[in-house]
Design a protein around this motif. Structure first.
Motif, mmCIF file in Angstrom:
data_model
loop_
_atom_site.group_PDB
_atom_site.id
_atom_site.type_symbol
_atom_site.label_atom_id
_atom_site.label_comp_id
_atom_site.label_asym_id
_atom_site.label_seq_id
_atom_site.Cartn_x
_atom_site.Cartn_y
_atom_site.Cartn_z
ATOM 1 N N LEU A 103 0.756 -1.301 -0.027
ATOM 2 C CA LEU A 103 0.087 -0.067 0.031
ATOM 3 C C LEU A 103 0.901 1.257 0.123
ATOM 4 C CD1 LEU A 103 -2.873 1.421 0.237
ATOM 5 C CD2 LEU A 103 -2.754 1.354 2.663
ATOM 6 N N PHE A 106 2.599 1.866 -3.275
ATOM 7 C CA PHE A 106 1.683 2.389 -4.262
ATOM 8 C C PHE A 106 1.209 3.893 -3.863
ATOM 9 C CE2 PHE A 106 -0.383 -2.032 -5.755
ATOM 10 C CZ PHE A 106 0.772 -2.488 -5.947
ATOM 11 N N LEU A 107 1.161 4.243 -2.822
ATOM 12 C CA LEU A 107 0.866 5.569 -2.468
ATOM 13 C C LEU A 107 1.959 6.395 -2.532
ATOM 14 C CD1 LEU A 107 -1.219 5.123 1.047
ATOM 15 C CD2 LEU A 107 -2.083 5.779 -1.255
ATOM 16 N N ALA A 108 3.167 6.038 -2.309
ATOM 17 C CA ALA A 108 4.110 6.932 -2.567
ATOM 18 C C ALA A 108 4.642 6.853 -4.154
ATOM 19 C CB ALA A 108 5.422 6.422 -1.809
ATOM 20 N N CYS A 109 4.467 5.862 -4.771
ATOM 21 C CA CYS A 109 4.852 6.262 -6.219
ATOM 22 C C CYS A 109 3.743 6.331 -7.244
ATOM 23 C CB CYS A 109 5.428 4.637 -6.694
ATOM 24 S SG CYS A 109 6.902 4.072 -5.734
ATOM 25 N N LEU A 110 2.508 6.154 -6.955
ATOM 26 C CA LEU A 110 1.551 6.253 -8.014
ATOM 27 C C LEU A 110 0.403 7.386 -7.561
ATOM 28 C CD1 LEU A 110 0.932 2.324 -8.334
ATOM 29 C CD2 LEU A 110 2.364 3.651 -9.482
ATOM 30 N N ASP A 111 0.118 8.054 -8.701
ATOM 31 C CA ASP A 111 -0.756 9.042 -8.588
ATOM 32 C C ASP A 111 -2.220 8.475 -9.061
ATOM 33 O OD1 ASP A 111 -0.095 11.590 -7.287
ATOM 34 O OD2 ASP A 111 1.280 11.605 -8.615
ATOM 35 N N PRO A 112 -3.467 9.077 -8.694
ATOM 36 C CA PRO A 112 -4.508 8.479 -9.303
ATOM 37 C C PRO A 112 -4.398 8.539 -10.932
ATOM 38 C CG PRO A 112 -5.104 9.933 -7.407
ATOM 39 C CD PRO A 112 -3.580 9.834 -7.608
ATOM 40 N N PHE A 129 -5.011 -2.718 -3.187
ATOM 41 C CA PHE A 129 -4.332 -1.710 -2.723
ATOM 42 C C PHE A 129 -3.850 -0.624 -3.924
ATOM 43 C CE2 PHE A 129 -2.343 -5.143 -0.071
ATOM 44 C CZ PHE A 129 -2.854 -4.655 1.180
ATOM 45 N N SER A 132 -7.054 1.530 -3.756
ATOM 46 C CA SER A 132 -6.834 2.435 -2.657
ATOM 47 C C SER A 132 -6.032 3.562 -2.879
ATOM 48 C CB SER A 132 -6.122 1.504 -1.514
ATOM 49 O OG SER A 132 -6.874 0.534 -1.122
ATOM 50 N N ALA A 133 -5.103 3.280 -3.779
ATOM 51 C CA ALA A 133 -4.052 4.632 -4.098
ATOM 52 C C ALA A 133 -4.909 5.200 -5.627
ATOM 53 C CB ALA A 133 -2.714 4.011 -4.594
ATOM 54 N N GLY A 134 -5.786 4.792 -6.127
ATOM 55 C CA GLY A 134 -6.611 5.185 -7.333
ATOM 56 C C GLY A 134 -5.689 5.008 -8.557
ATOM 57 N N LYS A 165 3.651 3.596 -14.635
ATOM 58 C CA LYS A 165 4.714 4.076 -13.553
ATOM 59 C C LYS A 165 5.548 2.775 -13.031
ATOM 60 C CE LYS A 165 5.525 7.461 -11.734
ATOM 61 N NZ LYS A 165 4.848 8.318 -10.940
ATOM 62 N N LEU A 197 10.923 2.530 -15.217
ATOM 63 C CA LEU A 197 9.719 2.115 -14.221
ATOM 64 C C LEU A 197 10.126 1.765 -12.876
ATOM 65 C CD1 LEU A 197 7.846 -0.088 -17.025
ATOM 66 C CD2 LEU A 197 7.470 2.424 -16.565
ATOM 67 N N PHE A 198 9.319 1.718 -11.905
ATOM 68 C CA PHE A 198 9.482 1.426 -10.729
ATOM 69 C C PHE A 198 9.221 -0.168 -10.858
ATOM 70 C CE2 PHE A 198 7.919 5.449 -9.001
ATOM 71 C CZ PHE A 198 9.304 5.617 -8.110
#
Lengths: 400, 400
Positions: A103, A106-112, A129, A132-134, A165, A197-198
């Motif tokens: 989670l 994803f929150l740190a690397c991905l934007d909606p 997840f 959750s991160a959009g 990403k 990419l990540f």
């Protein structure tokens, strides 16, 4: 009544969860239900871990540091070194299970709206997840015919666009048990380099590799150190699913600093779990040997047994403790539900996870199930008998 | 190197975290640092909780249910009933700390761009969880002059628009120690009803109310049962911050089902923490009386001491174990940093939280600090002396 969020509506309900009430009612009817559906090992937790809390001499159960105790992180450095994963304590962030690591990654690397590509079938909660991160998961399908090996890199390339990403892999794989080869990992590396990419790599099953094939960690790939996010957990390694201790490992300092902001917001990972996990690093070597030997036997027993049932096919999983098998049914979702709701053999039935829930592409995995071999051989043997009888009965039903 | 997410950049770094390295270097210089900055109580955890794990007789530390053990949730029903909060075990979801309860409440209720209104100063991590969910916090300022009582409802109304989905309160309040009156809670209720908003109510400090004023829970407000989301935690109640056990309570079935999807994705809350928290419900009544009496004394001691220092003013907090005080300085961020980096008195210094980090409105709280009274009276006494000396020295510096 105020309306809930779109993402709340979009959050997937896995097929396992949908079937759970049927399993409960089968038990309520007095049936013995063999849980082939979940990754909860029946293996004992190491005594070293249990002793650590029985002997706890703390007076206050206080917050731990947001990135986890340094003593634990320093000890983990030695653990990873045994797998030729060279990290420092500062590269490691202790998380609340591998779940939180995914989670926060994803929150740190991905934007909606951002996309990640995931070979499927894949662990169903990656999707949750991502929602959750959009973010959006784009599945690249592997197939049972090819033993769930890495899909052609062309298929990844086709999906890459300006919102892509990252790539997420699970190695050894849940649900398929596949272990990526060195050549496959190098293909992934090239792709990651080419498109910057990540690479999210979930490697929580590294202890469970049965074929003598080398374990190639994403952390072994030279030149993409800033792209790699390793997801880890002690849940399966020490049969400590309940303590909720995982880790997010990255050498990318900017990413680490960003993930730390999410860690600081939730204050700290579980204190007692860290104490148990740290002590478990000193578990008797016999513990791992015995556990490993047990899974090797179970794997052989299960896969041989599955492939002896008419119409059933399972590739031989190289790692983890799952296999995705093909059954001679038109709709495994219906069959798995029927096993729980309508079938019994000698007071027993089976709970399997329909594989459709591990694919993002609609229609795939319709005749596949995921089977976990976390039960002892006697139970696995009985479950195989029940499966064979269930298939016979199901396929002779009038509606078929 | 791939770029991190916008939300990662936007995630706030609280002023406390920015000052932590200064505190570490003060300690490295050999100074005794009084931690007035954090809510980590020095009170012992109840023996009943500690005994539960010392006597643990489990062999496998397995997953617990995603909503937590039923036995624990059933026992919590009796706990809440003592506060006239009438809930069933099915209304309660056990979370990984109150932090996860806030995050899941926001993820389940708010879509990116949605807004919630929060009276400020407010717990800084609400902002972090809002950013995680892509939501926006709109602050309504309370003031030290009015003792941080509820701002006029007109100020809430001014901010309400089509994206407004909820109101978040903390009662008793962190950081101000304010306790909302029945009249104020009824005003909030009317507003929630009028605009059909969610009411997120963080009530983790209900044990710590010192004035004899009634505790009005959001769950006491009749007619908005489907709007209320109660956030709870055992962290402060039992000095068990490290076990990460909280709860999200709602009677809104649709919301519960949605929150459960997020809970199922992360599999389970910490097992051992639940065992400790459940056992702690049987803590000796003396434990709570002693703890309460201790905080009552500390509060009086601290607030009297603060108000005796020339130019310092603190309202009398009614609950929790914090106060927001005004200092005779132009910039409390700078003053708090200076205390750690440049000041010492008799080998000691103080770490306070600048209040600016608890406001979303820029420029507010510039001469305010949050002080936690989680230290024993002797340490609090020394800290007050250090604060007085620090203010004298700071305000006689040439640059002033």
């Amino acid at each position: 009544m105020p309306v809930i969020s779109e993402r709340g509506i979009e959050m997937p309900n896995s097929p396992i969860r949908k079937l759970a009430p049927l399993s409960d009612s089968a038990k309520a009817r007095g049936l013995k239900v063999y849980h082939l559906n979940i990754g909860q090992p029946d293996i004992a937790t190491p005594e070293a871990g249990l002793d650590a809390i029985r002997n706890l001499d703390r007076k206050i159960l206080e917050y731990s540091p947001s990135d986890g105790y340094r003593s634990y992180r320093e000890k983990l450095v030695g653990y990873y070194a045994k797998y030729n994963i060279n990290v420092s304590a500062d590269d490691i962030i202790i998380t609340t299970g591998g779940s939180e690591a995914v989670l926060f990654a994803f929150l740190a690397c991905l934007d909606p709206g951002d996309e990640i590509i995931v070979p499927e079938p894949a662990y169903a909660n990656y999707m949750a997840f991502a929602v959750s991160a959009g973010a959006v998961i784009r599945g690249v399908s592997s197939t049972i015919e090819e033993g769930f090996s890495l899909p052609s890199i062309d298929k990844f390339e086709e999906l890459i666009n300006e919102r892509t990403k990252g790539i997420m892999i699970c190695n050894p794989n849940n649900p398929t048990g596949y272990l990526y080869t060195r050549a496959e990992m190098n293909q992934i590396k090239s792709l990651v380099q080419k498109h910057d990419l990540f690479l999210f790599s979930d490697e929580v099953y590294r202890e469970f590799i049965y074929t003598g094939s080398p374990y190639i960690s994403a952390c072994h790939l030279v030149g993409i150190e800033d792209n790699v996010v390793l997801i880890d957990s002690v849940s399966k390694r020490y049969s400590e699913c309940g303590i909720r201790i995982g880790a997010l490992i990255t050498k990318n300092k900017e990413l680490r600093n960003t993930v730390m902001k999410f860690c600081q917001a939730r204050l700290s990972p579980p204190l007692i779990g860290q104490i148990i996990a740290e002590a478990s690093l000193d578990a008797d070597p016999d513990y791992f040997r015995d556990t490993y030997d047990e899974y090797v036997e179970r794997r052989k027993f299960l896969i041989d047994g599955l492939n002896r049932i008419p119409g059933v096919y399972s590739p031989i999983p190289m790692g983890a403790f799952y296999t995705v098998a093909r059954l001679p049914v038109d709709d495994a979702d219906k069959f798995c539900a029927w096993c729980l709701s309508d079938f019994e053999y000698d007071g027993q039935t089976i709970f399997m996870a329909p594989a459709s829930g591990f694919y993002t592409t609609a229609g795939l995995g319709k005749d596949e199930v995921r089977i976990a071999y976390v039960l002892n051989k006697e139970d696995l043997g009985n479950a195989l008998i029940v499966l064979e009888k269930a298939l016979e009965t199901y396929n002779s039903l009038p509606r078929k």
